[in-house]
Design a protein around this motif. Structure first.
Motif, PDB file in Angstrom:
ATOM      1  N   CYS A   1       5.274  -2.153  -0.099  1.00 52.57           N
ATOM      2  CA  CYS A   1       4.732  -0.822   0.159  1.00 52.57           C
ATOM      3  C   CYS A   1       5.499   0.241  -0.616  1.00 52.57           C
ATOM      4  O   CYS A   1       6.697   0.114  -0.876  1.00 52.57           O
ATOM      5  CB  CYS A   1       4.785  -0.506   1.654  1.00 52.57           C
ATOM      6  SG  CYS A   1       3.434  -1.259   2.591  1.00 52.57           S
ATOM      7  N   GLU A   2       4.791   1.308  -0.946  1.00 51.21           N
ATOM      8  CA  GLU A   2       5.369   2.415  -1.707  1.00 51.21           C
ATOM      9  C   GLU A   2       5.396   3.659  -0.826  1.00 51.21           C
ATOM     10  O   GLU A   2       4.391   4.041  -0.237  1.00 51.21           O
ATOM     11  CB  GLU A   2       4.518   2.674  -2.953  1.00 51.21           C
ATOM     12  CG  GLU A   2       4.963   3.859  -3.786  1.00 51.21           C
ATOM     13  CD  GLU A   2       4.032   4.130  -4.945  1.00 51.21           C
ATOM     14  OE1 GLU A   2       4.026   5.270  -5.441  1.00 51.21           O
ATOM     15  OE2 GLU A   2       3.291   3.200  -5.338  1.00 51.21           O
ATOM     16  N   LEU A   3       6.572   4.282  -0.748  1.00 52.90           N
ATOM     17  CA  LEU A   3       6.723   5.484   0.071  1.00 52.90           C
ATOM     18  C   LEU A   3       6.677   6.727  -0.800  1.00 52.90           C
ATOM     19  O   LEU A   3       7.416   6.845  -1.785  1.00 52.90           O
ATOM     20  CB  LEU A   3       8.040   5.457   0.842  1.00 52.90           C
ATOM     21  CG  LEU A   3       8.347   6.710   1.678  1.00 52.90           C
ATOM     22  CD1 LEU A   3       7.310   6.879   2.788  1.00 52.90           C
ATOM     23  CD2 LEU A   3       9.756   6.664   2.248  1.00 52.90           C
TER      24      LEU A   3
ATOM     25  N   PHE B   1       0.857  -1.186   0.000  1.00 54.46           N
ATOM     26  CA  PHE B   1       0.000   0.000   0.000  1.00 54.46           C
ATOM     27  C   PHE B   1       0.892   1.233   0.000  1.00 54.46           C
ATOM     28  O   PHE B   1       2.125   1.142   0.070  1.00 54.46           O
ATOM     29  CB  PHE B   1      -0.943   0.000   1.206  1.00 54.46           C
ATOM     30  CG  PHE B   1      -0.271  -0.292   2.521  1.00 54.46           C
ATOM     31  CD1 PHE B   1       0.282   0.723   3.286  1.00 54.46           C
ATOM     32  CD2 PHE B   1      -0.188  -1.613   2.993  1.00 54.46           C
ATOM     33  CE1 PHE B   1       0.904   0.450   4.483  1.00 54.46           C
ATOM     34  CE2 PHE B   1       0.430  -1.893   4.203  1.00 54.46           C
ATOM     35  CZ  PHE B   1       0.978  -0.848   4.951  1.00 54.46           C
ATOM     36  N   LYS B   2       0.265   2.409  -0.087  1.00 50.65           N
ATOM     37  CA  LYS B   2       1.007   3.659  -0.198  1.00 50.65           C
ATOM     38  C   LYS B   2       1.082   4.376   1.157  1.00 50.65           C
ATOM     39  O   LYS B   2       0.070   4.569   1.818  1.00 50.65           O
ATOM     40  CB  LYS B   2       0.344   4.576  -1.222  1.00 50.65           C
ATOM     41  CG  LYS B   2       0.400   4.049  -2.656  1.00 50.65           C
ATOM     42  CD  LYS B   2      -0.245   5.041  -3.613  1.00 50.65           C
ATOM     43  CE  LYS B   2      -0.179   4.534  -5.046  1.00 50.65           C
ATOM     44  NZ  LYS B   2      -0.826   5.478  -6.003  1.00 50.65           N
ATOM     45  N   VAL B   3       2.295   4.787   1.509  1.00 52.93           N
ATOM     46  CA  VAL B   3       2.534   5.499   2.760  1.00 52.93           C
ATOM     47  C   VAL B   3       3.092   6.880   2.436  1.00 52.93           C
ATOM     48  O   VAL B   3       4.060   7.006   1.677  1.00 52.93           O
ATOM     49  CB  VAL B   3       3.531   4.746   3.655  1.00 52.93           C
ATOM     50  CG1 VAL B   3       3.797   5.514   4.949  1.00 52.93           C
ATOM     51  CG2 VAL B   3       3.033   3.337   3.951  1.00 52.93           C
TER      52      VAL B   3
ATOM     53  N   LEU C   1      -0.788   8.370   6.471  1.00 50.67           N
ATOM     54  CA  LEU C   1       0.098   9.537   6.409  1.00 50.67           C
ATOM     55  C   LEU C   1       0.893   9.653   7.703  1.00 50.67           C
ATOM     56  O   LEU C   1       0.332   9.588   8.796  1.00 50.67           O
ATOM     57  CB  LEU C   1      -0.722  10.812   6.200  1.00 50.67           C
ATOM     58  CG  LEU C   1       0.054  12.143   6.212  1.00 50.67           C
ATOM     59  CD1 LEU C   1       1.052  12.194   5.062  1.00 50.67           C
ATOM     60  CD2 LEU C   1      -0.907  13.330   6.153  1.00 50.67           C
ATOM     61  N   VAL C   2       2.206   9.848   7.557  1.00 45.92           N
ATOM     62  CA  VAL C   2       3.078  10.137   8.691  1.00 45.92           C
ATOM     63  C   VAL C   2       3.489  11.601   8.559  1.00 45.92           C
ATOM     64  O   VAL C   2       4.121  11.985   7.573  1.00 45.92           O
ATOM     65  CB  VAL C   2       4.308   9.218   8.716  1.00 45.92           C
ATOM     66  CG1 VAL C   2       5.227   9.578   9.877  1.00 45.92           C
ATOM     67  CG2 VAL C   2       3.871   7.760   8.814  1.00 45.92           C
ATOM     68  N   LEU C   3       3.135  12.410   9.537  1.00 49.31           N
ATOM     69  CA  LEU C   3       3.233  13.861   9.425  1.00 49.31           C
ATOM     70  C   LEU C   3       4.078  14.473  10.533  1.00 49.31           C
ATOM     71  O   LEU C   3       3.757  14.345  11.709  1.00 49.31           O
ATOM     72  CB  LEU C   3       1.821  14.464   9.474  1.00 49.31           C
ATOM     73  CG  LEU C   3       1.702  15.989   9.597  1.00 49.31           C
ATOM     74  CD1 LEU C   3       2.262  16.675   8.358  1.00 49.31           C
ATOM     75  CD2 LEU C   3       0.243  16.382   9.824  1.00 49.31           C
ATOM     76  N   ASP C   4       5.155  15.132  10.143  1.00 45.97           N
ATOM     77  CA  ASP C   4       5.928  15.971  11.055  1.00 45.97           C
ATOM     78  C   ASP C   4       5.607  17.408  10.665  1.00 45.97           C
ATOM     79  O   ASP C   4       6.122  17.936   9.678  1.00 45.97           O
ATOM     80  CB  ASP C   4       7.422  15.681  10.913  1.00 45.97           C
ATOM     81  CG  ASP C   4       8.243  16.301  12.031  1.00 45.97           C
ATOM     82  OD1 ASP C   4       7.741  17.227  12.689  1.00 45.97           O
ATOM     83  OD2 ASP C   4       9.393  15.879  12.232  1.00 45.97           O
TER      84      ASP C   4
ATOM     85  N   THR D   1      -4.559  13.029  -2.961  1.00 44.56           N
ATOM     86  CA  THR D   1      -5.105  12.865  -4.311  1.00 44.56           C
ATOM     87  C   THR D   1      -4.517  11.632  -4.989  1.00 44.56           C
ATOM     88  O   THR D   1      -5.209  10.924  -5.728  1.00 44.56           O
ATOM     89  CB  THR D   1      -4.819  14.116  -5.165  1.00 44.56           C
ATOM     90  OG1 THR D   1      -5.428  15.246  -4.552  1.00 44.56           O
ATOM     91  CG2 THR D   1      -5.348  13.961  -6.575  1.00 44.56           C
ATOM     92  N   ALA D   2      -3.235  11.371  -4.703  1.00 50.52           N
ATOM     93  CA  ALA D   2      -2.561  10.214  -5.311  1.00 50.52           C
ATOM     94  C   ALA D   2      -2.977   8.894  -4.665  1.00 50.52           C
ATOM     95  O   ALA D   2      -2.619   7.826  -5.148  1.00 50.52           O
ATOM     96  CB  ALA D   2      -1.050  10.379  -5.212  1.00 50.52           C
ATOM     97  N   GLY D   3      -3.713   8.967  -3.554  1.00 49.45           N
ATOM     98  CA  GLY D   3      -4.266   7.758  -2.959  1.00 49.45           C
ATOM     99  C   GLY D   3      -3.425   7.070  -1.920  1.00 49.45           C
ATOM    100  O   GLY D   3      -3.379   5.838  -1.875  1.00 49.45           O
TER     101      GLY D   3
END
Length: 376
Positions: free
Chosen positions: A78-80, A45-47, A107-110, A101-103
């Motif tokens: 997985c895709e980063l 999956f996408k991260v 989300l890992v957010l700093d 938007t890219a799906g």
């Protein structure tokens, strides 16, 4: 407010166990309310990973590579998707929108700005994308948070500065200057509070500044102002919240003709900070083991994306409260003070830096490098 809900242990403990659990698809239990997805490790999956700035060397050199490696070990397919906001709130918002938007699935957010980041978090959650707050606690209702005990970081810095003043016999004889971090960074407020809890009772604070963007150049200007208002001879110590700003502080003191530099604190164990420490230009830094922080964030992200709950491993979960009153399950790691006496036992033994990286030609004649070379 912080409430312990799990067992505390050393920072790096438990990460491998968490990897094994997730790789096997086995869930753990927690009292948190984290949302979970339905992605699978088998399919990948996408991260999304959003980091805040590049003025501090750690993010590009350590945080991003460590996170990428940990994610690959947890989820080979997985895709980063990665972006750095260069300390621009609007840019980070645009980066987040593009990732959503890219799906991306998690989300890992700093966050550049914890309050402004609430929109990113709410947008993500509105699209069913869970959010891990990394290093800084974003508002908006994140699912998990991983960082260090930031108030303790400030306390460690404050205690180290007091110890240095006592060693030099200057405690109570002059004034100290406080160069705090960015006013938009909630971590900076915690560092500042922790430092004040120690310094207010032990030293006279002659000047204090909050430094936008953690800018070393701004810190140098602030220190120059402090020297003008207090007098270089009356400054017995400087609380600098991180190593980048410590560099600006040292530059200002040298420019003012100060030969015997007062003790200066720092944070992040940047290579130039370590080199200033062994050269006697900076008294200490705070080493925050970034690898377990990044690994924990990756573990949290995979758990959220796959619908598995996460209990914090052997470190355990702590309940913290964000600036908007949201209660969040978190893993808080312990900071470690570094002075010349324990450089080798900390950043070198952990593989953060090698002796060769520290002992470049400009520092080869220091006692530390001479002793290190003699021991080979």
């Amino acid at each position: 407010m912080q409430k312990r809900t799990g067992m505390v242990s050393r920072a790096a403990v438990g990460t491998a166990a968490a990897f094994a659990l997730l790789a096997a698809g086995c869930g753990t239990t927690t009292s948190g309310d984290a949302e979970g997805g339905t992605a699978s490790i088998e399919d990948g999956f996408k991260v999304g990973l959003l980091l805040p700035e590049s003025k501090t060397a750690r993010y590009e050199k350590f945080d991003k590579p460590y996170f990428e490696k940990a994610l690959a070990e947890l989820c080979e397919k997985c895709e980063l998707s990665y972006q750095n906001a260069d300390q621009e709130t609007a840019k980070q918002q645009a980066q987040a929108e593009a990732m959503l938007t890219a799906g991306i699935d998690v989300l890992v957010l700093d966050a550049v700005d914890a309050e402004s980041a609430a929109k990113i978090v709410k947008d993500a959650k509105g699209q069913g994308v869970p959010v891990v707050a990394y290093d800084r606690l974003a508002q908006g209702g994140v699912d998990y948070y991983v960082s260090f005990d930031n108030r303790k970081v400030g306390e460690v810095q404050g205690k180290a500065l007091v110890e240095a003043l006592e060693k030099e016999g200057t405690a109570g004889e002059g004034e100290i200057v406080m160069i705090n971090g960015s006013p938009t960074d909630p971590n900076a407020a915690d560092f500042k509070a922790g430092a004040h809890a120690i310094l207010d009772n032990e030293a006279e604070i002659g000047a204090e500044y909050d430094t936008p963007d953690w800018s070393p150049d701004r810190a140098q200007t602030e220190m120059e102002q402090a020297i003008t208002s207090i007098g270089a001879d009356d400054i017995v110590g400087v609380y600098a919240a991180n190593d980048g700003m410590a560099q600006g502080v040292v530059a200002a003191l040298k420019s003012a003709g100060v030969d015997e530099l007062p003790p200066v604190t720092g944070q992040d164990a940047e290579i130039h900070g370590i080199q200033r420490i062994i050269a006697g230009e900076q008294y200490m830094t705070v080493y925050k083991a970034i690898r377990p922080e990044a690994e924990t964030a990756a573990t949290m992200a995979v758990a959220l994306a796959t619908g598995e709950e996460y209990d914090g491993g052997e470190i355990g979960l702590t309940e913290v409260e964000s600036g908007d009153g949201e209660k969040v399950q978190a893993v808080l790691l312990d900071p470690v003070p570094v002075t010349e006496e324990n450089v080798e036992e900390t950043v070198v033994s952990d593989g953060f830096y090698t002796i060769e990286e520290i002992c470049t030609d400009a520092y080869a004649a220091t006692d530390f490098c001479a002793a290190a070379n003699d021991s080979k």
